[in-house]
Design a protein around this motif. Sequence first.
Motif, PDB file in Angstrom:
ATOM      1  N   GLY A 105       0.798  -1.217   0.000  1.00  0.00           N
ATOM      2  CA  GLY A 105       0.000   0.000   0.000  1.00  0.00           C
ATOM      3  C   GLY A 105       0.830   1.266   0.000  1.00  0.00           C
ATOM      4  O   GLY A 105       0.380   2.306   0.505  1.00  0.00           O
ATOM      5  N   MET A 106       2.044   1.202  -0.552  1.00  0.00           N
ATOM      6  CA  MET A 106       2.944   2.351  -0.585  1.00  0.00           C
ATOM      7  C   MET A 106       3.013   2.946  -1.997  1.00  0.00           C
ATOM      8  O   MET A 106       2.692   2.283  -2.986  1.00  0.00           O
ATOM      9  CB  MET A 106       4.341   1.941  -0.139  1.00  0.00           C
ATOM     10  N   GLU A 107       3.477   4.194  -2.072  1.00  0.00           N
ATOM     11  CA  GLU A 107       3.573   4.862  -3.374  1.00  0.00           C
ATOM     12  C   GLU A 107       4.600   4.198  -4.277  1.00  0.00           C
ATOM     13  O   GLU A 107       4.400   4.100  -5.494  1.00  0.00           O
ATOM     14  CB  GLU A 107       3.948   6.338  -3.188  1.00  0.00           C
ATOM     15  N   ALA A 108       5.704   3.765  -3.706  1.00  0.00           N
ATOM     16  CA  ALA A 108       6.791   3.235  -4.535  1.00  0.00           C
ATOM     17  C   ALA A 108       7.646   2.304  -3.698  1.00  0.00           C
ATOM     18  O   ALA A 108       7.549   2.265  -2.467  1.00  0.00           O
ATOM     19  CB  ALA A 108       7.646   4.385  -5.085  1.00  0.00           C
ATOM     20  N   ALA A 109       8.504   1.558  -4.384  1.00  0.00           N
ATOM     21  CA  ALA A 109       9.437   0.654  -3.706  1.00  0.00           C
ATOM     22  C   ALA A 109      10.714   0.571  -4.520  1.00  0.00           C
ATOM     23  O   ALA A 109      10.705   0.744  -5.752  1.00  0.00           O
ATOM     24  CB  ALA A 109       8.833  -0.733  -3.526  1.00  0.00           C
ATOM     25  N   ALA A 110      11.817   0.301  -3.846  1.00  0.00           N
ATOM     26  CA  ALA A 110      13.119   0.143  -4.497  1.00  0.00           C
ATOM     27  C   ALA A 110      13.697  -1.208  -4.107  1.00  0.00           C
ATOM     28  O   ALA A 110      13.708  -1.573  -2.931  1.00  0.00           O
ATOM     29  CB  ALA A 110      14.079   1.255  -4.080  1.00  0.00           C
ATOM     30  N   PHE A 111      14.176  -1.951  -5.095  1.00  0.00           N
ATOM     31  CA  PHE A 111      14.801  -3.252  -4.848  1.00  0.00           C
ATOM     32  C   PHE A 111      16.246  -3.046  -4.402  1.00  0.00           C
ATOM     33  O   PHE A 111      16.965  -2.219  -4.961  1.00  0.00           O
ATOM     34  CB  PHE A 111      14.770  -4.089  -6.125  1.00  0.00           C
ATOM     35  N   PHE A 112      16.664  -3.811  -3.390  1.00  0.00           N
ATOM     36  CA  PHE A 112      18.035  -3.767  -2.886  1.00  0.00           C
ATOM     37  C   PHE A 112      18.585  -5.186  -2.819  1.00  0.00           C
ATOM     38  O   PHE A 112      17.838  -6.136  -2.568  1.00  0.00           O
ATOM     39  CB  PHE A 112      18.090  -3.148  -1.482  1.00  0.00           C
ATOM     40  N   PRO A 113      19.891  -5.344  -3.006  1.00  0.00           N
ATOM     41  CA  PRO A 113      20.463  -6.694  -2.899  1.00  0.00           C
ATOM     42  C   PRO A 113      20.433  -7.248  -1.489  1.00  0.00           C
ATOM     43  O   PRO A 113      20.393  -8.458  -1.296  1.00  0.00           O
ATOM     44  CB  PRO A 113      21.897  -6.528  -3.414  1.00  0.00           C
ATOM     45  N   THR A 114      20.451  -6.368  -0.461  1.00  0.00           N
ATOM     46  CA  THR A 114      20.408  -6.829   0.930  1.00  0.00           C
ATOM     47  C   THR A 114      19.537  -5.901   1.762  1.00  0.00           C
ATOM     48  O   THR A 114      19.409  -4.706   1.479  1.00  0.00           O
ATOM     49  CB  THR A 114      21.813  -6.867   1.575  1.00  0.00           C
ATOM     50  N   GLY A 115      18.997  -6.461   2.839  1.00  0.00           N
ATOM     51  CA  GLY A 115      18.238  -5.651   3.773  1.00  0.00           C
ATOM     52  C   GLY A 115      19.121  -4.704   4.563  1.00  0.00           C
ATOM     53  O   GLY A 115      18.702  -3.609   4.931  1.00  0.00           O
ATOM     54  N   LEU A 267      10.980   9.665  -1.193  1.00  0.00           N
ATOM     55  CA  LEU A 267      11.976   8.932  -0.409  1.00  0.00           C
ATOM     56  C   LEU A 267      12.600   7.821  -1.246  1.00  0.00           C
ATOM     57  O   LEU A 267      13.822   7.628  -1.240  1.00  0.00           O
ATOM     58  CB  LEU A 267      11.333   8.325   0.833  1.00  0.00           C
ATOM     59  N   VAL A 268      11.775   7.090  -1.979  1.00  0.00           N
ATOM     60  CA  VAL A 268      12.279   5.973  -2.781  1.00  0.00           C
ATOM     61  C   VAL A 268      13.192   6.472  -3.887  1.00  0.00           C
ATOM     62  O   VAL A 268      14.221   5.847  -4.184  1.00  0.00           O
ATOM     63  CB  VAL A 268      11.099   5.161  -3.344  1.00  0.00           C
ATOM     64  N   ASP A 269      12.855   7.598  -4.502  1.00  0.00           N
ATOM     65  CA  ASP A 269      13.730   8.156  -5.544  1.00  0.00           C
ATOM     66  C   ASP A 269      15.106   8.494  -4.974  1.00  0.00           C
ATOM     67  O   ASP A 269      16.140   8.217  -5.588  1.00  0.00           O
ATOM     68  CB  ASP A 269      13.091   9.406  -6.149  1.00  0.00           C
ATOM     69  N   GLU A 270      15.119   9.107  -3.791  1.00  0.00           N
ATOM     70  CA  GLU A 270      16.401   9.416  -3.159  1.00  0.00           C
ATOM     71  C   GLU A 270      17.129   8.138  -2.763  1.00  0.00           C
ATOM     72  O   GLU A 270      18.356   8.030  -2.902  1.00  0.00           O
ATOM     73  CB  GLU A 270      16.199  10.293  -1.929  1.00  0.00           C
ATOM     74  N   ALA A 271      16.374   7.168  -2.293  1.00  0.00           N
ATOM     75  CA  ALA A 271      16.982   5.896  -1.895  1.00  0.00           C
ATOM     76  C   ALA A 271      17.663   5.216  -3.073  1.00  0.00           C
ATOM     77  O   ALA A 271      18.721   4.586  -2.924  1.00  0.00           O
ATOM     78  CB  ALA A 271      15.918   4.977  -1.298  1.00  0.00           C
ATOM     79  N   LYS A 272      17.086   5.336  -4.245  1.00  0.00           N
ATOM     80  CA  LYS A 272      17.710   4.726  -5.433  1.00  0.00           C
ATOM     81  C   LYS A 272      19.034   5.404  -5.769  1.00  0.00           C
ATOM     82  O   LYS A 272      19.973   4.750  -6.239  1.00  0.00           O
ATOM     83  CB  LYS A 272      16.748   4.789  -6.616  1.00  0.00           C
ATOM     84  N   ALA A 273      19.114   6.707  -5.523  1.00  0.00           N
ATOM     85  CA  ALA A 273      20.392   7.397  -5.739  1.00  0.00           C
ATOM     86  C   ALA A 273      21.445   6.881  -4.762  1.00  0.00           C
ATOM     87  O   ALA A 273      22.595   6.604  -5.133  1.00  0.00           O
ATOM     88  CB  ALA A 273      20.208   8.904  -5.585  1.00  0.00           C
ATOM     89  N   TRP A 274      21.048   6.727  -3.485  1.00  0.00           N
ATOM     90  CA  TRP A 274      21.982   6.204  -2.494  1.00  0.00           C
ATOM     91  C   TRP A 274      22.288   4.724  -2.747  1.00  0.00           C
ATOM     92  O   TRP A 274      23.392   4.257  -2.457  1.00  0.00           O
ATOM     93  CB  TRP A 274      21.431   6.412  -1.084  1.00  0.00           C
ATOM     94  N   ARG A 275      21.321   3.989  -3.273  1.00  0.00           N
ATOM     95  CA  ARG A 275      21.572   2.595  -3.637  1.00  0.00           C
ATOM     96  C   ARG A 275      22.730   2.504  -4.624  1.00  0.00           C
ATOM     97  O   ARG A 275      23.591   1.637  -4.507  1.00  0.00           O
ATOM     98  CB  ARG A 275      20.302   1.991  -4.247  1.00  0.00           C
ATOM     99  N   HIS A 276      22.752   3.424  -5.572  1.00  0.00           N
ATOM    100  CA  HIS A 276      23.850   3.451  -6.539  1.00  0.00           C
ATOM    101  C   HIS A 276      25.173   3.747  -5.845  1.00  0.00           C
ATOM    102  O   HIS A 276      26.189   3.090  -6.085  1.00  0.00           O
ATOM    103  CB  HIS A 276      23.542   4.505  -7.605  1.00  0.00           C
ATOM    104  N   ARG A 277      25.163   4.721  -4.940  1.00  0.00           N
ATOM    105  CA  ARG A 277      26.395   5.087  -4.233  1.00  0.00           C
ATOM    106  C   ARG A 277      26.906   3.947  -3.347  1.00  0.00           C
ATOM    107  O   ARG A 277      28.107   3.786  -3.166  1.00  0.00           O
ATOM    108  CB  ARG A 277      26.138   6.335  -3.376  1.00  0.00           C
ATOM    109  N   TYR A 278      25.996   3.171  -2.789  1.00  0.00           N
ATOM    110  CA  TYR A 278      26.380   2.050  -1.920  1.00  0.00           C
ATOM    111  C   TYR A 278      26.773   0.805  -2.723  1.00  0.00           C
ATOM    112  O   TYR A 278      27.141  -0.209  -2.127  1.00  0.00           O
ATOM    113  CB  TYR A 278      25.235   1.702  -0.974  1.00  0.00           C
TER     114      TYR A 278
END
Length: 419
Positions: A105-115, A267-278
Amino acid sequence: MSDSAEQGGQRAGAERDEESSGEQLSGERVSDDERRKRRRERRIAAYRGAKRVLARPAFLGTLRERLALLDEARALDLHDLDESSDLYGDGIVEALEEKTAGLLGMEAAAFFPTGTMAQQVALRCWAGRTGNPTVALHPLAHPEVHERNAFSQVSGLRPVRVTSEPRLPTAAEVREFDEPFGALMLELPLRDAGFVLPSWEELAEVVEAARERDAVVHFDGARLWESTVHFGRPLAEIAGLADSVYVSFYKSLDGFGGAALAGPKTLVDEAKAWRHRYGGTVFQQFPTALSALAGLERELPRLPEYVAHARVVAAALREGFAAAGVPWMRVQPEPPHTNEFQVWLPYDADVLAEAAIRQAEETGTVLFAQGWEAKGPGLAYTEVYVRAAGLEWTAEDVKAAVARFAARLTEEAGVGVSP
């Protein structure tokens, strides 16, 4: 058990005794680490060869068995396999993100290799928004116990502990905490306390208490999928209490790995940017994404059934140990809040581990598949998981297995279990 199985068990026991004697005669000194390693290898080998188990977590399967999951996913027609493969998070990965966001029930989600990465990124992003890098959480929460201080060492976050009780914090504890924090992180369920959950009313009150302090709320929902039975609410309503939620695709859903962070699109859009950096924007992840879609299709609908049967198993364990004359045991929590729970017994961890492995080796039945952790002199606990394979066990089956385990426990401990 058949005569042939019994004879095979006797041979296995004799061979193990001979191996032990050989070590002693040869003067081999085995370190504690080596001894634990050998025991773990025996435990996994016995589990893989067993005919009856309460759960068969896919991650312990062979490569061939794991690859078969992709064939199953293809048969389920979960995604158009004729489209181009994913590159750096598009295609099937985006499809998985959209499905996950919808389920929660959220606006968006980002896939990550690890929790571990997903939650660091989420709380780092929230810290930027709140202006406060302090994260309030439980000392038994996953980042505190299993992630080598990653919050502080990698992401510049400062964890503080709201309560030391083996449960989620209360609303009063959140309100009365003596310093400000930008985010409250709640692990649902709290695994290291016994996969425990608060009541729905308690959870809502805790969230409200955090909001009164102008803090955001993040759910560590690695096992959130199976909490719907306890809360009596659908996933979207549970997740909707929080500002962001992390979920795992392999702990309950048997995927190859991976996690998702869900929340507001900004938040998810920003998280995807940080996902790239990580380093989390992986070149291709279609096998993992496809296995996650298969888990959502196959395992997610069955989790309530597993939870219900876990309560049957837990009650039978308690009754079985009482009938066997074991002076004390505990199921934590009782009844279980999910399909996973702890069993505590008043014996040395090594004694319990050896009895469990011997039962698996000699009978082909695995009652306790996980390791035992010592929590004090003569006290240890293990985790019990109930999944599809466990649905075949009746309460009487569990009690019979407990009786056989108790007999081996007597032999290992060298004393009777009756008071």
